[in-house]
Design a protein around this motif. Structure first.
Motif, PDB file in Angstrom:
ATOM      1  N   LYS A 183      -7.032 -21.352 -81.126  1.00 29.52           N
ATOM      2  CA  LYS A 183      -5.640 -21.621 -81.506  1.00 29.52           C
ATOM      3  C   LYS A 183      -5.470 -23.136 -81.639  1.00 29.52           C
ATOM      4  N   ARG A 283      -1.711 -21.981 -85.378  1.00 31.23           N
ATOM      5  CA  ARG A 283      -2.731 -21.271 -86.150  1.00 31.23           C
ATOM      6  C   ARG A 283      -3.403 -20.275 -85.211  1.00 31.23           C
ATOM      7  N   GLN A 284      -3.532 -19.023 -85.647  1.00 27.63           N
ATOM      8  CA  GLN A 284      -4.000 -18.023 -84.697  1.00 27.63           C
ATOM      9  C   GLN A 284      -5.495 -18.072 -84.443  1.00 27.63           C
ATOM     10  N   SER A 285      -5.831 -17.626 -83.253  1.00 27.95           N
ATOM     11  CA  SER A 285      -7.235 -17.495 -82.895  1.00 27.95           C
ATOM     12  C   SER A 285      -7.728 -16.161 -83.435  1.00 27.95           C
ATOM     13  N   LYS A 309      -7.522 -10.373 -84.628  1.00 26.27           N
ATOM     14  CA  LYS A 309      -6.669 -11.555 -84.516  1.00 26.27           C
ATOM     15  C   LYS A 309      -5.741 -11.405 -83.324  1.00 26.27           C
ATOM     16  N   ASN A 311      -2.445 -11.623 -82.126  1.00 34.31           N
ATOM     17  CA  ASN A 311      -1.096 -11.670 -82.689  1.00 34.31           C
ATOM     18  C   ASN A 311      -0.105 -12.338 -81.738  1.00 34.31           C
ATOM     19  N   GLY A 318       2.833 -15.093 -89.978  1.00 35.17           N
ATOM     20  CA  GLY A 318       1.429 -15.440 -89.779  1.00 35.17           C
ATOM     21  C   GLY A 318       0.510 -14.232 -89.806  1.00 35.17           C
ATOM     22  N   ALA A 352       1.400 -15.993 -82.948  1.00 33.36           N
ATOM     23  CA  ALA A 352       0.811 -16.820 -83.995  1.00 33.36           C
ATOM     24  C   ALA A 352       1.835 -17.117 -85.070  1.00 33.36           C
TER      25      ALA A 352
END
Lengths: 764, 286
Positions: A183, A283-285, A309, A311, A318, A352
């Motif tokens: 992230k 920004r998502q991991s 992902k 969430n 996102g 995210a």
């Protein structure tokens, strides 16, 4: 084609205000009688709320209003409508808002928060998406419909093209790897802010908001607050960085509106830097399991992708990153078959958001790493394998993307040549410091993205009797330089001085509709809109000028603030023509409106279709030096080849390229939000490490002009692209130099030293 | 952020302020680059700040040569250190200052502040420990007591300073004349500026004309509760020929440095990395 203004280095028309401190940011707004809002957030990432007692807070002198879920009436927020504005009964991530206060000062508002008594029963949170997918895991978001095969899957995407089994048979090399991406946050220089001003006289709610999608914002706020959308006026002060974080509405915005509605006074909420780190979009991991194949000649055969992902607790726009990620796997380089699955899984982590690149840096990282590994296994050069598989003009990808212009191969060739890839990369690399060059490409939408019922933008033009033009555009300026580009287009077309052009773009009561700043679309969509409007304006002026000059329309030239007859050389000043129209019959103003809708199409339920009018391609070559004693990676040079269609403003373009590369550099080397059991541990610039001036390499930019037929002057969207391949190219360089595999980010000195150490113990 | 300030301009006023407030909660402020962020994180109730920024006492504010060494006033800024001609002969100190924060912060942050904050990651403090510097402490009764910096730090953010004392200056004792100096500061971090050391090594080693090591001072940061003077590593080097050190000598030196390291794992780095990188860089300097 020769242009007078287009293609010239034009400083941003708003630069003077920015550097002289004249710009009014959200933080600078102060309205008469304004109150200050503060939000009480949860102590625990997962807990039952037994009780909330606001009685003491309400009694504090200076407090005008305290709200909780119990005394407001709102709809849920965000993409899946799974996000309550104020939380009731339970909390599910560390951002959760429980109560809010409006008071005469910030200090009193904060003091009041301390007086609110909340009784929690702490629960064990679920912070790993894989845990959340287990059968016995509790349902994290109670609004989840569970319609994606698991109660904790918020959105599931499946895509495929080609014959996977057949392509596997053709493959001489198959590589399977897992990639883990962290992230990160874009650390907008101006923290989030909002000022809400509700009028009890006419029930109009004015929001001074730094949203990058004002019309979607207006609509969603109206749904959440159960108001008439037209009663909501959104005014955008100068926005100190968006990068996608301002695509979604965050609860503090309707909360501020509610405080204003309840008190009948203006209310302001400003985030501190710490709040910005914890509570703004990220920004998502994700974990990407990728299998790719190539035949014995190195031609790609297939890709098989499975993505999980994180969430977080709620679902933002996102979640749609799966859609951009899909595009990279299905369509970057020629690939006959692709099967793709991506699940966004609810957890008790922060949710995210949408950040520049929108999933593409993650996808590109995984894909470009696998390409290097395939080259290695096939004994091919890493540049060669990319060149023979590059996308080409006229190609229609498996997903249905139509590349009528495509600079992929020229972009690769440019960076391979200018970086000295074939010469410098072969240097003897003994000793403590080792150098090498890594490559990566990228594909991104370049002509908007049709994911909303309209992807268009409206423009109104007003040419006054003094010869000054006002462009009222639906598009928004969030620092990307769109105001300047739009003004340049008008100056080019009308032949008037840039100084005589004003851009109005901040008020939904005034400006025409636009979907917002996203998908690198503004220069393309708003640009085409401005050009459409200019065409109408020129027709109006030309009719009058032809009459005054007693000549035909084809004979007219717009230049130096005049309209001239080529035949006779006679001319009239533009303002004179406007006055002729206005003060004499037909008594008309020189005003026109135009709405531009891109020629793209919606994708079908299988995600097939040409979602953008055109596509941007880029390649980067990055030269790095690794200190094998400390593990520190120094990036020395970044070579950027990018298909921008046509360079509109070189100065603005270079700014975007450099900014993007630096953002990619941070993603590659040092940035990571470190969470422990749902709590963010690094919420300051001390510990969240964005690159500093001394970390910035030489950035060399080679624009590729492919003259896109649908673009304004042939231009394409370009702004997200420069960040997308940087981390992949750096990881490739470091992996190749050291003979290790860097399959996660960031590439910190510790991670590099660990990779070296693991390699030594494997060999030892 | 709400606190009362007292801004003494003379040493007498300063001593008076310290005496008057013995029963109260006070802290000293000079460059404020640590204090303000710290208070922003956690405000202290009833705090009084004795503001040293207005103090006009050259013992505090200047750098000068004296019989016993070079004296650096506690209120000297990092920028002052960088531009001082006497200090250029200590690359360890200059490099430490250059690695410290940013130009803007260096222009207000003070040497005394770096020492009294007593962070195990203090860059300039680490260099001064390697140089064998001595703290000169002003007591509220006007007297001065001296404590070697090797004994100055007592733990994370704690020093030998008592409530009625403050640091006036540090003295870098005159060094033996040397034929050759091997002096430098290595700071390990994820980026090139604005960094808190993950591990650091300060070294100042001198040799005679035959290459024999005549003095050695090395110190480590961010690998223990305090900055540590690595005494046995220094002793190991004394008398050896700098140009004839074997691989084994270098490794023994690094092993000795590591004796003073007891690093923790935190969000910045793991103990493993701090150990490993410190050993690598220790070996690399010789």
């Amino acid at each position: 084609m020769n242009y007078n203004i287009i293609g010239k280095r034009i400083p941003k028309i708003d630069a003077g205000d920015r550097v002289s401190g004249k710009s009014v940011f959200g933080y600078d707004i102060e309205l008469p009688g304004m109150l200050h809002g503060a939000i009480l957030r949860t102590k625990y990432p997962s807990a039952i709320i037994k009780s909330i007692d606001i009685s003491k807070a309400k009694k504090l002198a200076g407090v005008e209003c305290v709200i909780t879920a119990d005394n407001v009436d709102t709809e849920n927020l965000n993409f899946r409508k799974d996000h309550p504005v104020l939380k009731k009964g339970e909390v599910n991530c560390i951002r959760d808002e429980i109560a809010a206060v409006a008071a005469v000062s910030k200090e009193i508002a904060e003091k009041a928060l301390e007086l609110i008594e909340v009784t929690y029963v702490e629960r064990t949170g679920i912070f790993d998406p894989l845990e959340a997918l287990k059968k016995d895991a509790p349902q994290i978001n109670k609004f989840s419909k569970g319609d994606n095969g698991n109660k904790n899957i918020s959105e599931a995407f499946h895509y495929e093209h080609g014959d996977l089994a057949e392509e596997k048979k053709k493959s001489a090399c198959i590589i399977t790897r897992q990639y883990v991406l962290p992230k990160v946050t874009p650390t907008c220089l101006s923290p989030s802010s909002i000022t809400a001003n509700y009028s009890t006289v006419d029930d109009e709610l004015t929001l001074y908001s730094s949203t990058q999608v004002p019309f979607l914002y207006q609509r969603e706020i109206s749904q959440v607050l159960k108001m008439d959308p037209s009663k909501i006026r959104v005014i955008q002060p100068i926005i100190g960085g968006g990068f996608g974080t301002k695509l979604d509405i965050h609860p503090f915005e309707p909360i501020c509106a509610l405080l204003s509605i309840k008190t009948g006074k203006p209310v302001q909420i400003l985030f501190s830097r710490k709040e910005e780190f914890i509570h703004s979009a990220i920004r998502q991991s994700m974990v990407i399991d990728l299998t790719t194949g190539a035949d014995k000649n190195g031609k790609f055969t297939f890709r098989e992708v499975k993505i999980i992902k994180d969430n977080g607790a709620y679902t933002s726009w996102g979640v749609k990153t799966s859609f951009v990620i899909m595009q990279t796997f299905s369509s970057l380089y020629q690939v006959p078959a692709c099967v793709y699955d991506a699940d966004a899984v609810y957890t008790n982590n922060v949710f995210a958001g949408s950040i520049r690149g929108f999933g593409n840096p993650q996808a590109t990282f995984a894909l470009e790493r696998n390409i290097d590994l395939m080259a290695e296994e096939l004994g091919m050069d890493r540049a060669e394998i990319r060149l023979i598989n590059a996308n080409f003009p006229g190609e229609i990808s498996g997903q249905g993307l139509e590349y009528h212009s495509c600079g992929h191969k020229p972009a690769l060739e440019a960076v391979i040549k200018h970086s000295g890839y074939f010469t410098r990369n072969k240097k003897n690399n003994q000793g403590r410091y080792k150098r090498g060059i890594g490559l990566a490409s990228m594909l991104h939408v370049g002509g908007g993205a049709k994911i909303y019922p309209s992807d268009g933008c409206g423009t109104t033009l007003k040419l006054d009797t003094y010869g000054y033009l006002t462009i009222i555009t639906g598009s928004s300026e969030i620092g990307q330089g769109s105001e300047t580009v739009l003004a340049m287009m008008a100056a080019e077309e009308l032949g008037i001085d840039l100084k005589k052009i004003k851009v109005i773009n901040t008020d939904t009561n005034v400006k025409p509709w636009d979907v917002g700043v996203h998908a690198s679309r503004t220069s393309f969509v708003a640009g085409n809109s401005v050009l459409g409007a200019l065409k109408k304006l020129k027709e109006k002026l030309s009719d009058k000028a032809a009459q005054l000059l007693n000549t035909s329309l084809e004979d007219l030239v717009f230049e130096n603030g005049t309209i001239r007859s080529e035949k006779t050389g006679n001319s009239f000043k533009i303002d004179k023509i406007v006055r002729e129209l206005h003060f004499k019959p037909p008594h008309e103003l020189c005003e026109v409106s135009y709405y531009y809708e891109p020629s793209s199409e919606f994708q079908d339920k299988n995600f097939k279709g040409n979602v953008s009018s055109c596509y941007a391609f880029a390649a980067q070559a990055v030269e790095v030096e690794v200190d094998t004693l400390t593990g520190k990676v120094d990036v020395l040079h970044v070579y950027v080849g990018q298909d921008v269609g046509k360079v509109l403003n070189p100065l603005g373009l270079e700014g975007q390229i450099e900014g993007g590369v630096v953002m990619g550099l941070g993603y590659a080397l040092s940035e990571e939000m470190i969470f422990e059991n749902g709590y963010l541990r690094n919420f300051s610039f001390h510990d969240y490490k964005v690159p500093t001036a001394r970390d910035i390499p030489e950035i060399h930019f080679y624009p590729i002009e492919t003259h896109e037929k649908t673009g304004p002057y042939g231009a394409k969207g370009m702004a997200e692209a420069p960040l997308v391949p940087t981390a992949a190219a750096i990881a490739n360089a470091v992996s190749n130099i050291l003979g290790v595999e860097i399959n996660s980010l960031p590439i910190t000195p510790e991670n590099v030293l660990k990779a070296i150490s693991n390699k030594q113990s494997d060999q030892g | 952020m709400d606190f009362r300030t007292i801004s003494p301009q003379t040493t007498e006023e300063l001593l008076e302020a310290i005496k008057q407030n013995q029963g109260k909660h006070f802290r000293f402020g000079a460059g404020y680059t640590d204090l303000i962020p710290e208070l922003e994180m956690q405000m202290e109730n009833g705090l009084i700040v004795i503001n040293l920024a207005k103090l006009k006492d050259s013992n505090f504010t200047s750098i000068f040569l004296s019989e016993d060494g070079i004296r650096i006033g506690a209120l000297t800024t990092m920028t002052d250190v960088l531009s001082n001609k006497h200090l250029q002969k200590f690359p360890v100190l200059i490099e430490a200052v250059e690695s410290f924060a940013s130009v803007q912060i260096r222009s207000v942050a003070t040497v005394g502040g770096n020492l009294c904050t007593a962070s195990p990651a203090g860059d300039v403090s680490c260099a001064l420990v390697a140089l064998g510097a001595v703290s000169e402490i002003l007591i509220a009764n006007g007297q001065i007591r001296t404590v070697p910096l090797t004994e100055f730090f007592t733990g994370v953010k704690t020093t030998v300073l008592k409530k009625n004392e403050l640091l006036r200056s540090v003295l870098i004792p005159h060094q033996k004349s040397a034929e050759r100096i091997l002096s430098g500061f290595i700071k390990i971090g994820n980026r090139n500026s604005m960094e808190i050391a993950l591990a650091s090594l300060a070294y100042h080693i001198t040799t005679d004309k035959n290459g024999i090591i005549t003095s050695a001072g090395t110190a480590v940061g961010s690998v223990a509760e305090t900055i540590r003077y690595t005494e046995s590593a220094c002793e190991f080097l004394l008398g050896k020929n700098m140009d004839q050190l074997s691989e084994e000598d270098k490794e023994t030196f690094a092993d000795n440095v590591l004796k003073y390291a007891n690093p923790i794992s935190d969000i910045r780095a793991s103990a493993w990395y701090r150990h490993q990188v410190l050993w690598n860089i220790s070996k690399s300097i010789l």
